[in-house]
Design a protein around this motif. Sequence first.
Motif, PDB file in Angstrom:
ATOM      1  N   GLY A 104      34.042-117.450  14.315  1.00  0.00           N
ATOM      2  CA  GLY A 104      34.262-118.876  14.277  1.00  0.00           C
ATOM      3  C   GLY A 104      33.769-119.547  13.013  1.00  0.00           C
ATOM      4  N   ASN A 105      32.893-118.923  12.257  1.00  0.00           N
ATOM      5  CA  ASN A 105      32.394-119.542  11.031  1.00  0.00           C
ATOM      6  C   ASN A 105      33.176-119.102   9.815  1.00  0.00           C
ATOM      7  OD1 ASN A 105      31.552-116.996  10.448  1.00  0.00           O
ATOM      8  ND2 ASN A 105      29.382-117.470  10.286  1.00  0.00           N
ATOM      9  N   GLY A 106      34.308-118.464  10.009  1.00  0.00           N
ATOM     10  CA  GLY A 106      35.149-118.061   8.893  1.00  0.00           C
ATOM     11  C   GLY A 106      34.876-116.685   8.369  1.00  0.00           C
ATOM     12  N   ASP A 134      39.937-125.914   4.481  1.00  0.00           N
ATOM     13  CA  ASP A 134      38.945-124.882   4.211  1.00  0.00           C
ATOM     14  C   ASP A 134      39.693-123.627   3.794  1.00  0.00           C
ATOM     15  OD1 ASP A 134      36.628-126.371   4.869  1.00  0.00           O
ATOM     16  OD2 ASP A 134      37.029-126.073   6.994  1.00  0.00           O
ATOM     17  N   ASP A 135      39.430-123.134   2.575  1.00  0.00           N
ATOM     18  CA  ASP A 135      40.192-122.034   1.991  1.00  0.00           C
ATOM     19  C   ASP A 135      39.235-120.931   1.569  1.00  0.00           C
ATOM     20  OD1 ASP A 135      42.415-123.835   2.154  1.00  0.00           O
ATOM     21  OD2 ASP A 135      41.765-124.712   0.245  1.00  0.00           O
ATOM     22  N   SER A 181      42.849-119.847   5.753  1.00  0.00           N
ATOM     23  CA  SER A 181      42.868-121.285   5.491  1.00  0.00           C
ATOM     24  C   SER A 181      43.403-122.026   6.707  1.00  0.00           C
ATOM     25  CB  SER A 181      43.738-121.589   4.258  1.00  0.00           C
ATOM     26  OG  SER A 181      43.886-122.984   4.076  1.00  0.00           O
ATOM     27  N   ASP A 182      42.982-123.288   6.847  1.00  0.00           N
ATOM     28  CA  ASP A 182      43.539-124.139   7.894  1.00  0.00           C
ATOM     29  C   ASP A 182      44.514-125.155   7.310  1.00  0.00           C
ATOM     30  OD1 ASP A 182      41.808-125.801   6.568  1.00  0.00           O
ATOM     31  OD2 ASP A 182      40.691-126.447   8.346  1.00  0.00           O
ATOM     32  N   SER A 205      47.842-125.434   9.386  1.00  0.00           N
ATOM     33  CA  SER A 205      47.604-125.886  10.763  1.00  0.00           C
ATOM     34  C   SER A 205      46.189-126.444  10.832  1.00  0.00           C
ATOM     35  CB  SER A 205      47.778-124.733  11.753  1.00  0.00           C
ATOM     36  OG  SER A 205      49.036-124.110  11.623  1.00  0.00           O
ATOM     37  N   PRO A 206      46.002-127.730  10.537  1.00  0.00           N
ATOM     38  CA  PRO A 206      44.651-128.299  10.526  1.00  0.00           C
ATOM     39  C   PRO A 206      43.894-127.997  11.813  1.00  0.00           C
ATOM     40  CG  PRO A 206      46.217-129.877   9.647  1.00  0.00           C
ATOM     41  CD  PRO A 206      47.025-128.721  10.162  1.00  0.00           C
ATOM     42  N   GLY A 207      42.656-127.499  11.631  1.00  0.00           N
ATOM     43  CA  GLY A 207      41.842-127.124  12.772  1.00  0.00           C
ATOM     44  C   GLY A 207      42.050-125.711  13.246  1.00  0.00           C
ATOM     45  N   GLN A 208      43.020-125.006  12.671  1.00  0.00           N
ATOM     46  CA  GLN A 208      43.322-123.623  13.043  1.00  0.00           C
ATOM     47  C   GLN A 208      43.389-122.772  11.795  1.00  0.00           C
ATOM     48  OE1 GLN A 208      46.982-123.400  15.284  1.00  0.00           O
ATOM     49  NE2 GLN A 208      45.923-122.694  17.093  1.00  0.00           N
ATOM     50  N   ASP A 209      42.541-121.743  11.722  1.00  0.00           N
ATOM     51  CA  ASP A 209      42.580-120.843  10.576  1.00  0.00           C
ATOM     52  C   ASP A 209      43.789-119.933  10.656  1.00  0.00           C
ATOM     53  OD1 ASP A 209      40.380-121.825   9.315  1.00  0.00           O
ATOM     54  OD2 ASP A 209      38.988-120.378  10.169  1.00  0.00           O
ATOM     55  N   ARG A 210      44.458-119.729   9.524  1.00  0.00           N
ATOM     56  CA  ARG A 210      45.596-118.813   9.423  1.00  0.00           C
ATOM     57  C   ARG A 210      45.331-117.812   8.307  1.00  0.00           C
ATOM     58  NH1 ARG A 210      50.756-121.160  10.629  1.00  0.00           N
ATOM     59  NH2 ARG A 210      51.580-119.181   9.823  1.00  0.00           N
TER      60      ARG A 210
END
Length: 409
Positions: A13-15, A208-209, A225-226, A229-234
């Motif tokens: 969850g922290n990337g 966030d990239d 990056s989100d 989809s803001p709020g969702q990492d892809r």
Amino acid sequence: MTVCAIEPSANPGNGGPPRAGCTITAKGAYAARLALSGDSWYPERWTLDGPEPYAVPLPGHQPEEPGTEVQPMDDGRVLVHRVAAGRHVFALLYPTEPGTGELPLGAVECAADSAGLRLLPPVPGGERAYALAVGPRTTVLWQVAGGAFGPERVAEIPGRCSGGVWLDRTGRILAVDRETGGRTKAVVVDLERDGEVSPLLQIAADSDDRILLADPDSGLVLLRSDAPSPGQDRLGWGVLGSMLPVRFPECLRLPDCVVTPFAIQPGQALTPERCAVALRVDGAFGSWVGVWRPAERQVRHLPAPEGWLTGAGLWTADGELRLPCSTPRLPCGVARLTAPDASGVRAEAARDASGGRAEASGGRAEAAWDAEESAPGEPGEPGGTDTATPAPRRPVPLQQAPLARLVTK
């Protein structure tokens, strides 16, 4: 050979991806891990470039703590990072007769309000090692092995940094994920310019990239990056030095799973879309291996070999994926998979009666895997020749392409 960057956090969850089961040198000759004997932990070095893999235990004068970091060097020694009384102590271990030799390197003291210190992935060349010490507002880059006088302070980077990916074959250009102003962006640190920092990933102003993996031969980079989809990492991919947009393939979105790239096939100069990428997939029922290429529309899901040191592995230039494995019957083994090419050819793998588990053969584990065929997608970069020698490449920021041009195939 290209291997993974390792993020110490086990919380996706922290990337950051989960911790890998062992660390492999950039050239793929050695690996190191903490092994368990009874209730005691000790460093163990694996030799991977001989006829058969073998392990050498390197126990010290006392057992190691479970959180001790170990990292192999290209000369066969193992760097060990211990924490004692708030001090980060470094030493090089090597086999002797009898016992284990230890060369103390010195210690680093971190401020009480710091988030600690962790090793960066192995440096190409394997003669040096670096670590990040994260403070409340700045991050200090330390050279902890390969210097003349013990740990040396290399650079101070504004912001809180995580991750760590080497972008060249000399160990000069380092990419880290820097958090400033509530946003995380990947930046480049030039070690030959006193730690000069420049942007790398800035896909959108409010995204966030993070950079996860890179291959210096082709320039292929994997990122999270989100932005789309803001709020969702892809998961996405791009090419250093290219003006084409960052792309976020739909096939890399797996519901209820955490997907972490851990190795890129090297040697594919000028053809990043043909690079095979190995993925660690963590779901409710365990972890397994995925194989994907930018030119394809599907991920090939493969059962993890028995005893896989989860998250660890490397590609050879000719497309063989090697995964270190350890079982009670075979404490040191390597499972091997020949990746399908971008035209959708079926994967070649050894078969046995175990129904998909790794079988031992003289210290080597042969993987009984098979992959379903999938139609290739259109390449994301113009093709080239495998034999061409790439020109020296300085990282170019991957923020020139607006989101309107993103594709998700």
